[in-house]
Design a protein around this motif. Structure first.
Motif, PDB file in Angstrom:
ATOM      1  N   GLN A 147     -21.317 -17.796  -1.495  1.00 34.57           N
ATOM      2  CA  GLN A 147     -22.927 -18.071  -1.760  1.00 34.57           C
ATOM      3  C   GLN A 147     -23.847 -18.320  -0.739  1.00 34.57           C
ATOM      4  O   GLN A 147     -24.463 -17.887   0.035  1.00 34.57           O
ATOM      5  CB  GLN A 147     -23.516 -17.954  -2.722  1.00 34.57           C
ATOM      6  N   TRP A 148     -23.694 -19.543  -0.944  1.00 38.60           N
ATOM      7  CA  TRP A 148     -24.365 -20.290   0.256  1.00 38.60           C
ATOM      8  C   TRP A 148     -23.187 -21.988  -0.138  1.00 38.60           C
ATOM      9  O   TRP A 148     -22.671 -22.330  -0.946  1.00 38.60           O
ATOM     10  CB  TRP A 148     -25.906 -20.816  -0.400  1.00 38.60           C
ATOM     11  N   ARG A 149     -24.047 -23.132   0.940  1.00 36.27           N
ATOM     12  CA  ARG A 149     -23.815 -24.387   0.539  1.00 36.27           C
ATOM     13  C   ARG A 149     -24.571 -24.690   1.666  1.00 36.27           C
ATOM     14  O   ARG A 149     -25.970 -24.831   2.317  1.00 36.27           O
ATOM     15  CB  ARG A 149     -22.713 -24.231   2.733  1.00 36.27           C
ATOM     16  N   ALA A 150     -24.781 -26.362   0.056  1.00 31.63           N
ATOM     17  CA  ALA A 150     -26.137 -27.074   1.026  1.00 31.63           C
ATOM     18  C   ALA A 150     -25.493 -27.834   1.043  1.00 31.63           C
ATOM     19  O   ALA A 150     -24.815 -28.814   0.734  1.00 31.63           O
ATOM     20  CB  ALA A 150     -26.825 -27.233  -0.759  1.00 31.63           C
ATOM     21  N   HIS A 167     -22.066 -17.328 -10.963  1.00 26.24           N
ATOM     22  CA  HIS A 167     -21.707 -18.612 -10.054  1.00 26.24           C
ATOM     23  C   HIS A 167     -20.369 -19.291 -10.455  1.00 26.24           C
ATOM     24  O   HIS A 167     -20.367 -20.511 -11.610  1.00 26.24           O
ATOM     25  CB  HIS A 167     -23.300 -19.603  -9.502  1.00 26.24           C
ATOM     26  N   GLN A 216     -30.179 -21.171  -5.698  1.00 26.61           N
ATOM     27  CA  GLN A 216     -30.632 -20.760  -4.201  1.00 26.61           C
ATOM     28  C   GLN A 216     -29.248 -21.795  -3.149  1.00 26.61           C
ATOM     29  O   GLN A 216     -29.800 -21.215  -2.265  1.00 26.61           O
ATOM     30  CB  GLN A 216     -31.875 -20.562  -3.810  1.00 26.61           C
ATOM     31  N   GLY A 217     -29.718 -22.629  -3.904  1.00 25.04           N
ATOM     32  CA  GLY A 217     -28.743 -23.431  -2.929  1.00 25.04           C
ATOM     33  C   GLY A 217     -29.781 -24.677  -2.492  1.00 25.04           C
ATOM     34  O   GLY A 217     -29.349 -25.088  -1.487  1.00 25.04           O
ATOM     35  N   LYS A 218     -30.973 -25.049  -2.800  1.00 25.72           N
ATOM     36  CA  LYS A 218     -32.254 -25.394  -1.861  1.00 25.72           C
ATOM     37  C   LYS A 218     -31.519 -26.918  -3.494  1.00 25.72           C
ATOM     38  O   LYS A 218     -32.152 -27.080  -3.925  1.00 25.72           O
ATOM     39  CB  LYS A 218     -32.900 -25.059  -2.377  1.00 25.72           C
ATOM     40  N   CYS A 239     -21.069 -22.910  -3.722  1.00 28.44           N
ATOM     41  CA  CYS A 239     -21.363 -22.217  -4.298  1.00 28.44           C
ATOM     42  C   CYS A 239     -20.751 -20.153  -4.178  1.00 28.44           C
ATOM     43  O   CYS A 239     -21.053 -20.143  -3.597  1.00 28.44           O
ATOM     44  CB  CYS A 239     -22.744 -21.201  -4.237  1.00 28.44           C
TER      45      CYS A 239
END
Lengths: 595, 451, 216
Positions: free
Chosen positions: A273-276, A249, A324-326, A264
């Motif tokens: 992979q994700w956007r927080a 990552h 996990q982006g949380k 990420c």
């Protein structure tokens, strides 16, 4: 006179007073029944109007309507209260008059009671004995019936005894423990030192030295043609922080005055992979955050402890996001108060604690602080007030000593703290009147600090208290950088002077520079070392690779990124990950090339 | 933006108590208090307590009122003075002191003080409870006659009353003892002061109150127009105690048998049915039946007590439900199990307080255990009262002259007002026959008995 | 003869019971009064740290105009421009001081400009006690920020019922019985600050401290 006070007039007065009381009573009852809600603003019509107004905030007519209604409601409310009080007094007065005059009238026409003739037969005692017995029995039945009805109406949902509650608790404790285990699973143990060394968990790598232990890093690439570029991904939000890498990552943050987010990327493909999205603290007026284009709203480089990633933004918001982006927790540290460029110090972690150097005051106002938060929960571990003005340098944590130290640079002190409790260990006065930008670098029990307008100093880390006179090994005044942190290799200390020249000093003695190399470019990014190659990324995206020796500086490679670059690269096995102004690049040999 | 703002505020609100707990001691303010160049930060101020009467004065006034009431009832035998005192006490204890403290409510304070040594009982409450008791033991219910503001209210409106049959009077009178028992156990367990909650005249004294109170008080007043002192006779828990004690009073309002002319006026005028005429000689038949009933009642009494004890002990759940904490525990439990979908203010507040759920449940369960015992006790109390009443009404007593009921007489003095003999004593008339209804005999009872 | 004996016995019994009753009533009274010691009379009050601002105080008091009113503790107030106790959340940004944006249903909060400093305007918020109805809307609003607004039972109005009708309705068990000498309560945070002020010879603070019962 006496003729006025006749039985009739008194009786009439009593009747009038009685009728009056009844009328008042009826009025009170009617008023009471048609009463508004107890709190005037809860009137349903008013609530409706307000709701409507929220949807149409510019509706002037509606606004006036609300104002008129508000006034009416309030007046009505107090009028009602007033009405009740006046009415009550009138009622009491009326009743008192009725009683007095009624009594008076009865006194004037007192009639003696007329006892009824006693009938022969059972007396009242006899009746009491018989009927009373039945009545009491009836009462007993009524009482028992009431008890039955009460038992039927009220049912308890609680367990019947403490023991049952205990067994209930046991099961709920079980689930509680399960939940705890689950939580523990979600946050695994801290990573091993090997894993730490192999990744790039914070600004300038695992030790904050800019040195990678990986090898076979390419020395040539071209961003515009794509040669030697494994992937290139646009970064949705601007930011001058450097990427960090954990396993596969890549994390970085970006922000504008309205948005802020943590991204990420997949290190292998470059996919997001994700956007927080991080919501700003509602109580912070973002307009009051002072930043410059050089720093923006997301200058501090993120950090990870191998379990969560941590990011800090220009408005003093520190957040933790899981892999996990949380969003896990947040701490609002307050807007930087006296920071002319905007907050830029990067984060660093130490054994699960996040360390924040937050210098944004003056030497006297106790605003500047070094803080430590529990990485898992965000609870503050400690904070230490620093009497220093704003600084933009990042803290490092040294670990090779027996006891770890957090080393920080500010004007005019270099201060080491204990990561356990934030207590100061030693301090050296050597950065006077500097706007401190470069971060310290630690190597072999000596920490190297430098700053434009001050000095480049080597300081031994085994002191306590103010060790300015005893522990400074050497100082030089050449080749001082204003932004780039120094690079310390096995034998040399290298700095990138603010005017674009690479200086090399002897690591043991300092003294005059061994050599200097004019780079012909402007530098914000700090130099990095892979094997014996020094990597330099110019502000315009040009990269130079040098091999320093005791005699001279050999240029071994040259490359172009194709866009401006103000961040430091992160290194993986065989690859460089670097953030340009708009894109994130992964530089490396493609499969075909390597084979 | 607003929604965002709001949700974040909510987040802050939720997080705040946690932050406060962890900060240990004084938490930081979210926004510091600013310092102004030429505006000092003012300090809040709060109004002083007003119209407070020192406890000593309260007790002294009560004592004086009791002495006067006893004097007017037993020595001067003046209904007029009594009425004046009644109005004065109504104005002072009712409208000026607004009905608090009164002996009826003080019963609960005393019960709580006995059960819970940590409770700080007001000295006025103790005095208001004890003084009328002692006066009653010596002078009968003179407190009820003209000192009690609740009694005064009903006394003044008892204009045209109908006679309640004695059997109904006696059986309804039992409710006061049930009320007393319930009031005592609820007060002792800190469940609440139900007598105060259902005080009929407080809303009139204070010119306002909640709907329940107003409706209850209004109906008591309305009934009071036709039935004399309905609250005192059928509900008042303190009246229940005084009723018992006045049976043992040293002096009380009584009808002197030797001068009574048997005119029957007092019996008819008593709005509370507390004057009983001489008894008629029983027929042998009814005498036999009476004896049988008495024996039956004596045997039934223990059974009644035992069964009420059993019924009382089964009432633990509904009785405990009166306690707010038990209700909260039930509500929280229902929410936990998902049976209640909406939370109440109280359950929200509980969750905000950070108190452990188990603690709440355990407390509610142990309270229920307590109420199993107390409910049984209440049952026994009701059983004793009912059983005694059964025996009491089955026992026949012979009465040769007009007598005031020891328990039921509230010494209102109406009988004096009408008594011809009294009028002669006071010099209002010279001969008894002047005030007698037509066709009445003038023979003194003593003479009748002799013949 | 036997009748006379009977009457004598009866009289003796009644006398005995009366003496026992008087003695036990006296003992009970003396015992309770004695155990009470020197503690004064009690008054009803709200513990502001427990209060959740449910609004029952406005509606459950036996008085038509509740004895509970809002108190502003200036020593905790941020003097904010964006006051969540003064404005509704929807009105917070428009900052118009007209009815559509205000929280108080009776306009009992008076806002006065104090000073502009460092680009921020500061306002003082005072409570008009005559207009306040104790509905706790502002208390709930202010709790989002500093929490300087809170409810207190005002003892110039409270009739000190034996059982307070609001206490029965209170969801958070916030009603306490301090003594009549010190009938008010402060928030824990405020208490520290005001005690400090009182220590610095501030007579207003001293007066307030004289009226409050310590929360511990």
């Amino acid at each position: 006179m006496n003729s006025l006070i006749t039985f009739r007039s008194i009786l009439h007065t009593a009747i009038v007073a009685g009728v009056f009381s009844v009328l008042v009573l009826i009025l009170l009852l009617v008023d009471g029944a048609s009463r508004l809600n107890k709190v005037p603003m809860e009137a349903s019509q008013f609530v409706e109007l307000r709701k409507q107004f929220v949807e149409e905030p510019n509706n002037v007519e509606l606004r006036q309507q609300i104002q008129v209604m508000d006034l009416a409601l309030r007046q009505e409310y107090f009028r009602e209260q007033h009405f009740t009080v006046i009415g009550s007094y009138l009622l009491i007065g009326g009743i008192v008059l009725t009683l007095i005059f009624g009594k008076w009238a009865t006194i004037l026409r007192r009639k003696l009671p007329k006892p009824k003739p006693k009938l022969p037969g059972p007396d009242s005692d006899e009746l009491l004995s018989h009927t009373g017995l039945r009545a009491v029995v009836l009462l007993i039945v009524a009482l028992i019936g009431t008890s039955w009805a009460m038992n039927a109406t009220y049912k308890s949902s609680l367990p019947t005894s403490i023991e049952e509650l205990a067994s209930l608790n046991a099961t709920s404790n079980q689930t509680l423990e399960d939940a705890k285990i689950e939580e523990a699973l979600a946050l695994p143990d801290l990573p091993t030192p090997e894993e730490w060394q192999h990744s790039w968990p914070n600004f300038r790598g695992p030790q904050g030295t800019g040195i990678s232990m990986h090898a076979s890093i390419p020395t040539t690439w071209d961003g515009s043609s794509g040669d030697g570029i494994l992937w290139k991904a646009p970064v949705p939000l601007p930011g001058v922080n450097s990427p960090i890498v954990w396993r596969d990552h890549v994390f970085l943050s970006g922000a504008t005055d309205k948005e802020r987010a943590v991204f990420c990327f997949d290190a292998l493909t470059g996919d997001i992979q994700w956007r927080a999205d991080i919501k700003p603290d509602p109580l912070v007026v973002v307009a009051e955050v002072k930043t410059t284009d050089d720093t923006g709203y997301a200058a501090p480089t993120m950090a990870t402890d191998g379990r969560l990633v941590f990011a800090m933004f220009g408005d003093g918001l520190l957040v933790a996001v899981d892999f996990q982006g949380k969003e896990r927790w947040r701490q609002s540290l307050g807007i930087p108060q006296r920071n002319s460029y905007g907050h830029a110090s990067s984060l660093v972690t130490h054994q699960g604690a996040v360390i924040v150097q937050y210098d944004h005051g003056t030497p006297d106002d106790e605003l500047s602080k070094l803080m430590s938060f529990d990485g898992a929960t965000g609870n503050p571990n400690w904070e230490t007030v620093r009497s220093t003005p704003a600084s933009w340098s990042s803290p490092i944590v040294t670990t090779s000593n027996e006891s770890a130290q957090i080393i920080t640079c500010c004007d005019p002190w270099v201060i080491a703290y204990s990561p356990k409790d934030g207590k100061e260990i030693w301090r050296v006065n050597c950065l006077e009147r500097a706007e401190v930008g470069p971060s310290p670098v630690y190597s072999d029990d000596v920490v190297y600090v430098c700053n434009d307008t001050a000095v480049l100093a080597a300081i031994r880390c085994d002191g306590t208290g103010d060790v300015t006179d005893t522990h400074v090994v050497w100082t030089v005044e050449d080749g001082l950088p204003d932004t780039c942190s120094p690079l310390v290799s096995k034998d040399f200390v290298m700095t990138v002077a603010s005017y674009g020249a690479l200086f090399c000093f002897d690591k043991k003695d300092g003294g005059d520079p061994i050599w200097e190399e004019d780079l012909g470019a402007d530098f914000i990014s700090s130099p990095s070392l892979v094997g014996d190659h020094v990597y330099l990324f110019g502000r315009d995206g040009s990269a130079s690779i040098y091999m320093p020796t005791a005699d001279e500086c050999q240029r071994v490679g040259e490359a172009e990124l194709g866009e401006d670059c103000v961040t430091c690269p992160a290194f993986q096995d065989g690859r460089i990950i670097i953030r340009g102004v708009e894109h994130l690049f992964c530089i490396g040999k493609t499969e075909s090339e390597s084979s | 933006m607003n929604n965002l703002f709001r949700s974040c505020l909510a987040l802050v609100l939720v997080a705040m108590p946690i932050g406060m707990v962890s900060a240990e001691g004084v938490p930081d303010l979210m926004f510091p208090v600013p310092e102004f160049a030429n505006h000092p930060i003012p300090t809040a101020s709060v109004p002083h307590t007003e119209g407070e009467v020192p406890a000593v004065w309260d007790i002294a006034i009560l004592l004086v009122a009791l002495c006067l009431a006893s004097y007017f009832t037993l020595v001067s035998r003046s209904r007029k003075s009594q009425l004046a005192l009644t109005i004065a006490c109504l104005l002072w204890f009712g409208f000026w002191r607004q009905g608090c403290v009164c002996p009826v409510g003080a019963t609960q304070n005393v019960a709580l003080a006995i059960a819970d040594p940590s409770y700080v009982v007001p000295v006025t409450a103790v005095a208001f409870f004890i003084l009328p008791l002692i006066f009653t033991l010596f002078f009968g219910r003179t407190f009820c006659a003209s000192v009690c503001p609740l009694g005064a209210m009903q006394e003044l409106i008892a204009v045209r009353t109908v006679a309640v049959p004695r059997w109904l009077d006696h059986s309804l009178g039992l409710l006061a003892y049930v009320y007393l028992g319930a009031a005592v156990i609820f007060a002792a367990t800190k469940t609440g002061f139900i007598v105060c909650r259902w005080d009929p005249f407080i809303p009139f004294f204070r010119l306002g109150g909640n709907t329940d109170m107003l409706v209850f008080g209004g109906s008591i007043l309305a009934i009071g127009l036709v039935v004399g002192r309905p609250y005192c006779r059928y509900l008042c828990p303190y009246g229940a105690i005084l009723r018992l004690l006045s049976c043992f009073s040293k002096w009380r309002l009584s009808i002197p048998g030797d001068t009574c002319v048997n005119c029957q006026l007092c019996e008819d005028v008593c709005p509370y049915g507390a004057i009983h005429p001489p008894t008629v000689k029983q027929t042998p038949e009814s005498r036999k039946r009476g004896k049988r009933q008495f024996a039956l009642a004596v045997f039934a009494a223990p059974v009644v007590i035992a069964s009420f004890w059993w019924v009382g002990s089964t009432l633990a759940v509904p009785l405990a439900m009166w306690h707010p904490e038990s209700r909260l525990a039930e509500q929280v439990r229902l929410e936990e199990t998902g049976e209640a979908t909406e939370s109440t203010d109280a359950s929200d507040a509980f969750r905000g307080s950070g108190m452990a759920l188990e603690e709440l449940y355990a407390s509610a369960i142990s309270r229920r255990g307590e109420f199993t015992y107390l409910g049984g006790l209440l049952g026994v109390w009701i059983g004793i009262v009912v059983g005694f009443k059964l025996i009491h009404i089955s026992a026949r007593r012979q009465r040769d002259d007009y007598q005031a009921d020891r328990a039921g007489c509230v010494s209102c003095g109406r009988c004096y007002w009408y008594c011809p003999v009294e009028k002669v004593r006071l010099g209002l008339i010279t001969d008894i026959s002047e005030v007698l209804p037509d066709g009445k005999t003038l023979v003194p009872l003593s003479a009748v008995r002799k013949s | 003869m036997s009748d006379a004996n009977d009457a004598d016995r009866r009289k003796f019994l009644i006398d005995g019971i009366r003496v026992a009753g008087v003695v036990s009533a006296g003992v009970l009274g003396g015992f309770l009064a004695g155990r009470r010691g020197q503690a004064g009379e009690t008054r009803w009050q709200i513990d502001p740290d427990k209060c959740v601002g449910c609004g029952n105080c406005a509606t459950h008091c036996v008085l038509d105009e509740s004895a509970v009113k809002c108190v502003q503790c200036f020593d905790m107030c941020g003097f904010c421009n964006r006051c969540t106790g003064y404005y509704t959340l929807d009105g917070l940004d428009s900052r118009d001081t007209a009815a559509e944006d205000l929280l108080c249903p009776t306009e009992a909060i008076i806002r006065t400009f104090v000073e502009g400093k460092a680009g921020q305007n500061f306002y003082e918020y005072t409570i008009d006690t005559n207009a306040c109805i104790g509905c706790a809307m502002c208390v709930k609003g202010c709790a989002l920020m500093n929490g300087s607004l809170y409810l207190q039972v005002m003892h110039d109005r409270c009739v000190n019922c034996n059982e307070c009708a609001i206490a029965i309705a209170c969801p958070s068990d916030a009603f306490v019985n301090p003594t009549s000498e010190k009938p008010y309560r402060l928030k824990r945070v405020a208490e520290g600050v005001i005690r400090q002020k009182a220590g610095k010879k501030d007579t207003a603070a001293q007066l307030l401290i004289d009226q409050v019962q310590s929360s511990e």
